[in-house]
Design a protein around this motif. Structure first.
Motif, PDB file in Angstrom:
ATOM      1  N   MET A 218       0.753  -1.184   0.142  1.00 42.35           N
ATOM      2  CA  MET A 218       0.326   0.348   0.010  1.00 42.35           C
ATOM      3  C   MET A 218       0.503   0.998  -0.196  1.00 42.35           C
ATOM      4  SD  MET A 218      -2.831   1.446   2.960  1.00 42.35           S
ATOM      5  CE  MET A 218      -1.185   1.843   3.735  1.00 42.35           C
ATOM      6  N   ASP A 219       1.127   1.963  -1.365  1.00 48.99           N
ATOM      7  CA  ASP A 219       1.958   3.229  -1.108  1.00 48.99           C
ATOM      8  C   ASP A 219       1.219   4.609  -0.850  1.00 48.99           C
ATOM      9  OD1 ASP A 219       3.995   0.853  -3.836  1.00 48.99           O
ATOM     10  OD2 ASP A 219       4.318   1.340  -1.765  1.00 48.99           O
ATOM     11  N   THR A 220      -0.301   4.657  -1.305  1.00 44.99           N
ATOM     12  CA  THR A 220      -1.232   5.206  -1.730  1.00 44.99           C
ATOM     13  C   THR A 220      -1.577   5.991   0.009  1.00 44.99           C
ATOM     14  OG1 THR A 220      -2.370   4.459  -2.935  1.00 44.99           O
ATOM     15  CG2 THR A 220      -3.457   6.510  -2.373  1.00 44.99           C
ATOM     16  N   ASN A 221      -1.087   7.256   0.333  1.00 48.04           N
ATOM     17  CA  ASN A 221      -1.468   8.113   1.397  1.00 48.04           C
ATOM     18  C   ASN A 221      -2.699   8.834   1.259  1.00 48.04           C
ATOM     19  OD1 ASN A 221       0.132   6.843   3.203  1.00 48.04           O
ATOM     20  ND2 ASN A 221       1.980   8.440   2.388  1.00 48.04           N
ATOM     21  N   HIS A 222      -3.368   9.053   2.331  1.00 50.81           N
ATOM     22  CA  HIS A 222      -5.147   9.857   2.008  1.00 50.81           C
ATOM     23  C   HIS A 222      -4.115  11.476   3.053  1.00 50.81           C
ATOM     24  CE1 HIS A 222      -6.715   7.313  -0.545  1.00 50.81           C
ATOM     25  NE2 HIS A 222      -6.746   6.622   0.221  1.00 50.81           N
ATOM     26  N   ASN A 223      -4.624  12.253   2.231  1.00 49.56           N
ATOM     27  CA  ASN A 223      -3.673  13.443   2.887  1.00 49.56           C
ATOM     28  C   ASN A 223      -5.011  14.134   3.931  1.00 49.56           C
ATOM     29  OD1 ASN A 223      -3.920  17.088   3.542  1.00 49.56           O
ATOM     30  ND2 ASN A 223      -2.010  16.840   3.012  1.00 49.56           N
ATOM     31  N   ALA A 224      -5.032  13.983   5.068  1.00 51.06           N
ATOM     32  CA  ALA A 224      -6.293  14.248   6.058  1.00 51.06           C
ATOM     33  C   ALA A 224      -6.502  15.168   6.474  1.00 51.06           C
ATOM     34  CB  ALA A 224      -5.356  13.820   7.966  1.00 51.06           C
ATOM     35  N   ILE A 225      -5.826  16.344   6.445  1.00 51.58           N
ATOM     36  CA  ILE A 225      -6.720  17.955   6.836  1.00 51.58           C
ATOM     37  C   ILE A 225      -7.355  17.834   5.171  1.00 51.58           C
ATOM     38  CG2 ILE A 225      -5.533  20.429   6.338  1.00 51.58           C
ATOM     39  CD1 ILE A 225      -5.131  18.991   8.681  1.00 51.58           C
ATOM     40  N   ARG A 226      -6.456  17.892   3.895  1.00 48.26           N
ATOM     41  CA  ARG A 226      -7.954  17.945   2.278  1.00 48.26           C
ATOM     42  C   ARG A 226      -9.007  17.294   2.802  1.00 48.26           C
ATOM     43  NH1 ARG A 226      -4.175  16.394  -0.786  1.00 48.26           N
ATOM     44  NH2 ARG A 226      -5.410  14.150  -1.148  1.00 48.26           N
ATOM     45  N   HIS A 227      -8.657  16.008   2.614  1.00 50.02           N
ATOM     46  CA  HIS A 227      -9.828  15.673   3.273  1.00 50.02           C
ATOM     47  C   HIS A 227     -11.532  16.100   4.011  1.00 50.02           C
ATOM     48  CE1 HIS A 227      -9.558  12.585   0.582  1.00 50.02           C
ATOM     49  NE2 HIS A 227      -8.229  12.153   0.065  1.00 50.02           N
ATOM     50  N   LEU A 228     -11.242  15.753   5.100  1.00 50.38           N
ATOM     51  CA  LEU A 228     -11.414  16.672   6.080  1.00 50.38           C
ATOM     52  C   LEU A 228     -11.955  18.302   5.976  1.00 50.38           C
ATOM     53  CD1 LEU A 228      -9.791  16.004   9.470  1.00 50.38           C
ATOM     54  CD2 LEU A 228     -11.736  15.498   8.909  1.00 50.38           C
ATOM     55  N   LYS A 229     -11.352  19.310   4.811  1.00 50.99           N
ATOM     56  CA  LYS A 229     -11.641  19.864   4.697  1.00 50.99           C
ATOM     57  C   LYS A 229     -12.787  20.110   3.352  1.00 50.99           C
ATOM     58  CE  LYS A 229      -7.551  23.045   5.310  1.00 50.99           C
ATOM     59  NZ  LYS A 229      -7.114  23.587   4.672  1.00 50.99           N
ATOM     60  N   TYR A 230     -12.612  18.748   3.146  1.00 51.52           N
ATOM     61  CA  TYR A 230     -13.332  18.710   1.807  1.00 51.52           C
ATOM     62  C   TYR A 230     -15.417  18.400   2.374  1.00 51.52           C
ATOM     63  CZ  TYR A 230     -16.521  16.111  -1.236  1.00 51.52           C
ATOM     64  OH  TYR A 230     -17.417  15.555  -2.848  1.00 51.52           O
ATOM     65  N   LEU A 231     -14.649  17.172   3.607  1.00 53.77           N
ATOM     66  CA  LEU A 231     -15.901  16.867   4.168  1.00 53.77           C
ATOM     67  C   LEU A 231     -17.102  18.079   4.902  1.00 53.77           C
ATOM     68  CD1 LEU A 231     -17.816  14.961   5.294  1.00 53.77           C
ATOM     69  CD2 LEU A 231     -15.996  14.460   7.524  1.00 53.77           C
ATOM     70  N   ARG A 232     -16.107  19.108   5.685  1.00 64.37           N
ATOM     71  CA  ARG A 232     -16.714  20.530   5.492  1.00 64.37           C
ATOM     72  C   ARG A 232     -17.223  21.259   5.064  1.00 64.37           C
ATOM     73  NH1 ARG A 232     -12.575  24.540   9.327  1.00 64.37           N
ATOM     74  NH2 ARG A 232     -12.034  24.513   7.321  1.00 64.37           N
ATOM     75  N   GLN A 233     -16.816  21.151   3.923  1.00 71.51           N
ATOM     76  CA  GLN A 233     -17.604  22.081   2.392  1.00 71.51           C
ATOM     77  C   GLN A 233     -18.553  21.817   2.398  1.00 71.51           C
ATOM     78  OE1 GLN A 233     -14.915  22.688  -0.863  1.00 71.51           O
ATOM     79  NE2 GLN A 233     -16.352  23.941  -1.764  1.00 71.51           N
ATOM     80  N   SER A 234     -18.946  19.965   2.365  1.00 74.82           N
ATOM     81  CA  SER A 234     -19.804  19.347   1.382  1.00 74.82           C
ATOM     82  C   SER A 234     -20.911  19.726   2.754  1.00 74.82           C
ATOM     83  CB  SER A 234     -19.247  17.903   1.371  1.00 74.82           C
ATOM     84  OG  SER A 234     -18.314  17.453   0.165  1.00 74.82           O
ATOM     85  N   LEU A 235     -20.947  19.462   4.143  1.00 80.33           N
ATOM     86  CA  LEU A 235     -21.957  19.244   4.945  1.00 80.33           C
ATOM     87  C   LEU A 235     -22.016  20.795   4.942  1.00 80.33           C
ATOM     88  CD1 LEU A 235     -20.225  17.170   7.426  1.00 80.33           C
ATOM     89  CD2 LEU A 235     -22.089  17.240   5.861  1.00 80.33           C
ATOM     90  N   SER A 236     -21.362  22.014   4.319  1.00 75.89           N
ATOM     91  CA  SER A 236     -21.882  23.807   4.932  1.00 75.89           C
ATOM     92  C   SER A 236     -22.549  24.062   3.683  1.00 75.89           C
ATOM     93  CB  SER A 236     -20.835  24.359   5.250  1.00 75.89           C
ATOM     94  OG  SER A 236     -19.425  23.986   6.032  1.00 75.89           O
ATOM     95  N   GLN A 237     -22.787  22.877   2.597  1.00 77.54           N
ATOM     96  CA  GLN A 237     -23.767  23.650   2.207  1.00 77.54           C
ATOM     97  C   GLN A 237     -25.400  23.608   2.371  1.00 77.54           C
ATOM     98  OE1 GLN A 237     -21.731  24.010  -1.115  1.00 77.54           O
ATOM     99  NE2 GLN A 237     -21.069  23.410  -0.369  1.00 77.54           N
ATOM    100  N   ASN A 238     -26.015  23.966   1.508  1.00 78.54           N
ATOM    101  CA  ASN A 238     -27.978  24.725   2.073  1.00 78.54           C
ATOM    102  C   ASN A 238     -28.515  24.246   1.160  1.00 78.54           C
ATOM    103  OD1 ASN A 238     -27.860  26.651   0.834  1.00 78.54           O
ATOM    104  ND2 ASN A 238     -28.594  28.460   2.228  1.00 78.54           N
ATOM    105  N   ASN A 239     -28.119  23.835  -0.592  1.00 79.60           N
ATOM    106  CA  ASN A 239     -28.579  23.674  -1.494  1.00 79.60           C
ATOM    107  C   ASN A 239     -28.697  22.694  -2.203  1.00 79.60           C
ATOM    108  OD1 ASN A 239     -26.280  24.271  -2.282  1.00 79.60           O
ATOM    109  ND2 ASN A 239     -26.527  25.858  -3.624  1.00 79.60           N
ATOM    110  N   GLU A 240     -27.885  21.434  -1.246  1.00 76.94           N
ATOM    111  CA  GLU A 240     -27.278  20.518  -1.773  1.00 76.94           C
ATOM    112  C   GLU A 240     -28.223  18.606  -1.095  1.00 76.94           C
ATOM    113  OE1 GLU A 240     -25.840  19.371  -5.076  1.00 76.94           O
ATOM    114  OE2 GLU A 240     -24.435  21.297  -4.790  1.00 76.94           O
ATOM    115  N   SER A 241     -28.599  17.572  -1.877  1.00 78.41           N
ATOM    116  CA  SER A 241     -28.667  16.801  -0.582  1.00 78.41           C
ATOM    117  C   SER A 241     -28.315  16.318   0.296  1.00 78.41           C
ATOM    118  CB  SER A 241     -29.754  15.293  -1.719  1.00 78.41           C
ATOM    119  OG  SER A 241     -30.508  15.904  -3.004  1.00 78.41           O
ATOM    120  N   ILE A 242     -28.219  16.948   1.727  1.00 81.17           N
ATOM    121  CA  ILE A 242     -27.405  15.676   2.597  1.00 81.17           C
ATOM    122  C   ILE A 242     -27.921  14.470   3.754  1.00 81.17           C
ATOM    123  CG2 ILE A 242     -25.580  16.309   4.809  1.00 81.17           C
ATOM    124  CD1 ILE A 242     -25.363  19.006   2.624  1.00 81.17           C
TER     125      ILE A 242
END
Length: 408
Positions: free
Chosen positions: A1-25
């Motif tokens: 397993m050589d792949t790494n996932h950047n924790a900060i980037r994905h947490l920021k993306y999650l926060r942005q996704s959950l901050s939407q008020n016009n998308e289906s969540i």
């Protein structure tokens, strides 16, 4: 397993996704969620998981000779006697073919009585209340209430308890659960499918039934009702599985499973799974089929614990093999465990780069540094949102940013 996932980037993306008020969540809450409720010493858990609930039912009904016969037949059939949902499905499948004679030593009356005893025992264990208004369920409700949404938040749950209802009602969060009326609320399929309920009403879909759903006979026809109180001696609608054993019970189950599929098929829908172990093949199929039909959708499974767990032979085994198998072949099904994640079908460990240390504190606090169990002296990164308590704390932290986005 050589792949790494950047924790900060994905947490920021999650926060942005959950901050939407016009998308289906949406959120899919399952058996692991009640375990996150903190209780006084000796009182935890508030509600047991499926395995311990099954053990409780087996203990409570151990003195019933008919129950003992049924468990023996269930084991002979290759089923798991320590999974109460398997037990209920087995009893109901026998009932289907019991007219006119005994099946595996049990009459139709025996099977009817067994189902009622099992469900009543479950109800007695699950009819609990949240201890205060600071629980993870309340934190989720506060996030739901934080802005005026253009698209309603939808909560799907396989849990039969009333914890979600209690938290939403404590906070004054209006919701629609498919039932209408006040004296004897009944399931309104058209209201579910047409979705004309106001957007500020959240949706609560209990796909495995509820301890306050009962079946009652009216004019010779069986009807499912939702009561305001839990009835002790009633025919409870708990785990109305896909077995077509009775039309009146089948309808809410199939309608709500269709609603899960409909939600995921919406453009850019985002569904977060919490407390779900991917052991329900019917739910798994519904999720994957909908994702396959809608490449713009995203389902994120937040799993409790590490990617692997200790095995009795001293080695390691995968903690959630069903989840991993599906995520490695479905690009829009992502799985986050504490130490690793499958994102875009790629398995990798969580990581951070040096400049990530400058990220804002509300994100950094959810990236935990721990000693690496393999390499001495090395630290590994963890994200523990698979704990329902940590997830709802994350939601609470982004309430302010959600308001800023909606006003901006």
């Amino acid at each position: 397993m050589d792949t790494n996932h950047n924790a900060i980037r994905h947490l920021k993306y999650l926060r942005q996704s959950l901050s939407q008020n016009n998308e289906s969540i949406g959120f899919f809450l399952s058996a692991g969620c009640p375990l996150a409720v903190q209780m006084p010493a000796g009182a935890w858990p508030l509600i047991p998981d499926v395995a311990n609930l099954s053990l409780y039912v087996n203990e409570q009904l151990a003195a019933d000779p008919k129950y003992t016969i049924m468990l023996g037949e269930l084991v002979k059939a290759g089923k798991n006697k320590n999974n109460i949902e398997d037990t209920l499905s087995f009893v109901r499948s026998l009932y289907l073919v019991s007219a006119g004679g005994d099946v595996r030593g049990l009459s139709q009356n025996d099977l009817t009585a067994l189902e009622r005893k099992i469900c009543s025992t479950i109800v007695s264990k699950l009819n609990m209340q949240l201890p205060n208004k600071e629980t993870p369920y309340h934190k989720l409700g506060k996030w739901m209430k934080s802005i005026d949404r253009k698209v309603a938040v939808e909560i799907f749950t396989t849990n039969y308890d009333l914890l979600t209802e209690q938290s939403l009602e404590d906070l004054g969060v209006p919701y629609f659960d498919g039932f209408v009326g006040s004296r004897k609320s009944f399931f309104d399929l058209r209201a579910v499918e047409d979705s004309q309920i106001p957007n500020h009403w959240s949706r609560l879909w209990k796909i495995h039934g509820s301890i306050n759903w009962v079946q009652e006979s009216e004019n010779g026809r069986a009807q499912v009702h939702r009561g305001s109180e839990v009835k002790e001696d009633a025919s409870h609608i708990i785990y109305p599985s896909h077995l077509k054993y009775e039309e009146s019970r089948k309808m809410p189950y199939l309608a709500l499973m269709d609603q899960l599929s409909r939600f995921i098929r919406k453009k850019s829908s985002f569904l977060i799974l919490s407390g779900y172990s991917f052991n329900d093949e019917h739910v798994n199929d519904t999720i994957v089929n909908a994702l396959s039909a809608n490449p713009t959708a995203m389902v994120l499974g937040l799993m409790f614990g590490n990617y692997e767990k200790d095995h009795t032979d001293g080695g390691k085994i995968e903690t959630y093999p069903n989840a991993y198998r599906l995520a490695k072949s479905q690009h829009n099904l992502n799985i986050w465990t504490f130490d690793k994640a499958i994102i875009g079908t790629n398995l990798g460990a969580w990581s951070m780069s040096p400049h990530d240390e400058d990220a804002d504190a509300d994100i950094l606090q959810f990236v935990i540094s721990e000693k690496d169990p393999i390499e001495e002296g090395k630290l590994r990164k963890s994200i523990k949102l698979g704990d329902f308590s940590a997830l709802t704390t994350f939601l609470q932290k982004i309430i302010g940013s959600t308001r800023e986005l909606s006003n901006g």
